[in-house]
Design a protein around this motif. Structure first.
Motif, short mmCIF file in Angstrom:
data_model
loop_
_atom_site.label_atom_id
_atom_site.label_comp_id
_atom_site.label_asym_id
_atom_site.label_seq_id
_atom_site.Cartn_x
_atom_site.Cartn_y
_atom_site.Cartn_z
N LYS A 1 -75.35 1.72 114.72
CA LYS A 1 -74.13 2.04 115.31
C LYS A 1 -73.40 3.49 115.15
CE LYS A 1 -71.10 -1.42 114.39
NZ LYS A 1 -70.56 -2.48 113.37
N ARG B 1 -68.00 3.63 126.53
CA ARG B 1 -67.47 2.57 125.37
C ARG B 1 -68.85 1.95 124.62
NH1 ARG B 1 -63.19 0.09 128.77
NH2 ARG B 1 -64.75 -1.22 129.59
N CYS C 1 -73.00 6.20 117.55
CA CYS C 1 -71.58 7.06 117.76
C CYS C 1 -71.84 8.55 117.80
CB CYS C 1 -70.71 6.69 116.46
SG CYS C 1 -70.01 5.02 116.49
N VAL D 1 -66.99 -9.15 122.85
CA VAL D 1 -67.45 -8.00 122.19
C VAL D 1 -66.53 -7.30 121.57
CG1 VAL D 1 -69.05 -7.58 124.26
CG2 VAL D 1 -66.79 -6.75 124.30
N ASP D 2 -66.74 -6.45 120.65
CA ASP D 2 -65.76 -5.50 119.71
C ASP D 2 -66.18 -4.25 120.00
OD1 ASP D 2 -63.99 -4.91 118.15
OD2 ASP D 2 -65.05 -5.42 116.36
N THR D 3 -65.23 -3.53 120.56
CA THR D 3 -65.47 -2.16 120.75
C THR D 3 -65.36 -1.30 119.38
OG1 THR D 3 -64.90 -2.38 123.09
CG2 THR D 3 -65.03 -0.07 122.29
N PHE D 4 -66.38 -0.34 119.38
CA PHE D 4 -66.34 0.56 118.16
C PHE D 4 -66.44 1.88 118.44
CE2 PHE D 4 -70.50 1.87 117.57
CZ PHE D 4 -71.23 0.71 118.18
N TYR D 5 -66.66 2.23 119.62
CA TYR D 5 -66.37 3.61 120.07
C TYR D 5 -66.05 3.81 121.48
CZ TYR D 5 -68.07 8.32 121.36
OH TYR D 5 -67.86 9.65 121.90
N GLY D 6 -65.21 4.59 121.52
CA GLY D 6 -64.60 4.58 123.13
C GLY D 6 -64.12 6.08 123.25
#
Lengths: 398, 345
Positions: B333, B255, B337, B243-248
């Motif tokens: 996405k 996440r 977010c 996975v590639d996290t784009f919001y955290g």
């Protein structure tokens, strides 16, 4: 019945002799050794370095599952990867967040590998080395990584968003979106902890630690004549269970046995701790035996015939049968026997679940569940555990 | 895992605007019926304390809810309520890098269902009607909230007013296949909302079994909303992808990540409060409609030939076809977010 701690104590001694422990203690690396054959897959050895790193004392760690070091920031996916490696009896190297005793998280490189018994290729231990990794923070833009969505195209975005969003989300929150999109086109910076890559140095250090431990274990296994090795050197033989199945079955706390109907005289191939407690036998006394040793002078032969008939017909059955413990005392056993199938859809085992009549143990968590329910749920749990076994691979059947 | 299917719908907003739920009547078969009732304690789902409970080794044993569900399912197996024994179906791993799984389920052919195009049959199978009197036997248990501090099991109770009803699926795709039907004040839900999603997730958390998977298939044909769940002893292919996290948000632990290297655009939502769900987004404009487990990488085949010939390549293609496009996915996405930020995650 063997106590859990006794089993843990014996685990290392039996395979590697009494001196292995001392020698392992001399190794500078951070590592643990676990035994998948004991219920709960507990840690049976933790190195000094490991204890120092995590802040636990030996007695707080030995006997526990490696899960105790995990916490909220431990990624479920990484845990699943480790679980898969255990299930497939292979090595894995992965970065992971663990927690010290004082609750502080730290990144470490986790390198685990199975230890095979040479004679039958069976996994008797897992060695897990842990190398701390320097924590790195990746700064990135929230919202889109590399995205260039500005307010000017929010109109178009709205359409797409409305179109591709679940209808259920599209109540109030979405109507707000238009405003949010317009207002919030600035991209805030925020920090999160990113899964950090271990450096090559750290990876090499983990691999060499694994080799140190493995060669130590191999060396000491020679002295007991129960040779081990880091690579599977013979095919998994018949008559013993894979370590992953043993781990799954260990979670089921009811009294039950697995029987292999394909072996001569249908021997027991797995006996749960609760079964040993119920009958008073030790594990090695029952493994390999046919269940009839539970019968005695006053056991009704018609009932045993009924069981045999159901087994032959590949059907489940429930009977009330008089059984005997090791100390010759008798008890009425509500016995449920059911065939259990593996991934090929064929019968792999029979499960026999025992409920002692008039015996209501355990309150607390189990409150409200009847013994019959526990019995049936055990059958279900065993069916699920066995279901993944012997899975063929390939685009077509050979 | 929650697989969420969605449908592109031009009238979506219009429908949402006047979203007066259609009232379904309490089916007669629920009147006077007694079933096991499991009541959750009053502690909230997202509770740091409850996470600590998972750490102790003694908690390794099966939860009460898990035991109850499995017992009831096995009981129905014994009573012969299912159309077939799903454990007699062969499963195999598809050769390749994705670890797709395939099951041969020939019994599906015997279904007395409205005739539909082949590729819709599996989805159609999931459609569940509550009108039949026969459903009585299929009701395994009810799950409800309660004011008490600890969870409680009542061996036999009437169906309460506000609960999740758990039925068997008589044509199971795997062991323990059930339908979870939210039910409130004499009616069934028409739309997914936060309260019924929370209840479904609470059940998954309460079951606490790593084999348990929760699904949601959006279906226009269903008369009401329901979730599905089964016990998969192997993880689904999608769960094993990187996975590639784009919001955290470090503070809340929320996440949002993209599952990379998977043919269907998939988002993963995680929170360090043990609340986790996965969301798959796809576009159903195309004729192919897959069930949530198929989206996850678990395929069912009705014929031996198809089963034998199944390859990773054809499965990848099937999945790619139903996925939304890059541009649309970007927008989703962004929506995620912003929604997360708005809600203070």
């Amino acid at each position: 019945m063997e106590s859990q701690l006794g089993l843990i104590e014996q685990s290392l001694n039996e395979s590697y002799s009494l001196w292995a422990r001392e020698a392992l203690d001399e190794l500078p690396d951070n590592f643990t050794i676990t035994d998948p054959c004991i219920s709960g897959h507990p840690i049976v050895f933790a190195s000094r370095g490991f204890l120092k790193m995590t802040g636990y004392s030996k007695s707080e760690v030995v006997g526990k599952n490696g899960r105790i070091f995990q916490g909220p920031a431990t990624s479920r996916r990484s845990v699943m990867e480790v679980r898969e490696a255990v299930r497939e009896e292979r090595a894995v190297q992965i970065t992971l967040v663990n927690y010290r005793k004082d609750g502080t998280p730290f990144w470490m490189l986790f390198h685990m590998c199975p230890v095979f018994r040479k004679v039958d290729g069976r996994v008797i231990n897992f060695v897990a080395v842990q190398v701390p990794v320097s924590r790195k923070l990746r700064r990135f833009r929230s919202g889109f990584v590399g995205g260039n969505v500005g307010a000017d195209c929010s109109e178009e975005i709205n359409d797409v968003v409305y179109g591709s969003c679940r209808r259920e989300v599209c109540s109030d929150s979405l109507l707000e979106m238009g405003r949010v999109l317009a207002l919030d086109s600035d991209v805030r910076e925020l920090e999160i902890e990113e899964p950090c890559e271990a450096s090559d140095v750290e990876k090499r250090s983990a691999a060499s630690a694994i080799n140190n431990v493995l060669s130590m274990l191999t060396h000491y296994s020679e002295s007991t004549g129960r040779l081990v090795c880091g690579k599977r050197c013979s095919l998994s033989g018949v008559g013993h269970l894979s370590s992953s199945l043993t781990i799954s079955l260990g979670r089921i706390k009811q009294s039950f046995v697995l029987i292999d109907p394909h072996l001569p005289d249908m021997p027991i191939v797995y006996a749960s701790d609760a079964f040993l407690k119920l009958t008073g036998y030790t594990r090695h006394e029952v493994l390999g035996c046919n269940c009839r040793f539970l019968n005695g002078a006053d056991t009704d032969s018609l009932t045993s015939n009924l069981i045999e008939e159901s087994i032959r017909m590949e059907q489940a059955c429930t009977v009330r049968i008089l059984n005997y413990r090791k100390d010759k005392s008798s008890f009425w056993n509500f016995l449920h026997i059911s065939p259990v199938r593996n991934a090929t859809g064929k019968i792999a085992y029979l499960v026999g679940v025992h409920v002692e009549e008039g015996f209501t143990n355990r309150g607390g968590l189990g409150h409200g569940l009847s013994p019959e329910m526990r019995q049936l749920s055990t059958v279900g749990a065993v069916k699920i555990a066995v279901r993944s076994l012997s899975m063929a691979a390939g685009p077509s059947k050979p | 895992m929650v697989g969420v299917k969605q449908l592109v719908d031009d009238n979506l907003l219009a429908e949402c605007a006047n979203a007066i739920p259609k009232q379904s009547k309490l089916p007669q078969f629920l009147e006077g019926v007694s079933v096991p009732l499991y009541c959750f304690g009053s502690q909230p789902l997202m509770d740091h304390e409850s996470f600590g409970e998972h750490l102790g080794i003694s908690k390794d044993e099966a939860s009460m809810l898990d035991t109850l569900l499995l017992a009831q399912w096995e009981d129905r197996t014994m009573k012969g309520i299912f159309r077939y024994d799903v454990t007699t179906n062969e499963i195999k791993a598809i050769e390749g890098r994705k670890k797709f799984l395939a099951q041969l389920n020939e019994a599906w052919n015997m279904d007395h269902l409205p005739k539909l195009e082949n590729n819709k049959a599996f989805q159609q199978e999931g459609v569940f009607e509550l009108n039949s009197m026969k459903q009585h036997d299929k009701l395994l248990l009810c799950v409800a909230s309660s004011e008490k501090s600890t969870p409680e099991l009542i061996a036999s109770a009437a169906v309460p007013n506000d609960a999740m009803l758990i039925f068997i699926n008589a044509s199971p795709v795997e062991y323990g296949h059930v339908l979870l039907v939210p039910y409130q004040t004499n009616s069934f839900y028409q739309f997914l909302d936060a309260s019924c999603l929370e209840m479904a997730v609470r059940i998954a958390v309460g079951i606490k079994n790593c084999c348990f998977r929760l699904f949601y298939n959006y279906s226009t044909d269903a008369s009401h909303l329901y979730f599905q769940a089964c016990y998969f002893s192997n993880p689904l292919a999608v769960e094993l992808m990187p996975v590639d996290t784009f919001y955290g948000n470090a503070q809340s632990g929320m996440r949002i990540s993209v599952v990379t290297d998977y043919p269907i655009k998939t988002l993963l939502f995680e929170s360090n409060q043990k609340f986790e769900k996965m969301m798959e987004l796809q576009e159903l404009e195309h004729t192919c409609s897959l069930s949530a487990w198929e989206c996850g990488g678990y395929f069912l085949f009705k014929s031996r030939t198809e089963f034998d010939l199944a390859t990773e390549k054809t499965m990848l293609k099937q999945l790619t076809v139903v996925s939304i496009h890059d541009e649309d996915f970007k927008a989703v996405k962004l929506l995620c977010c912003n929604t997360a930020r708005m809600l203070g995650f």
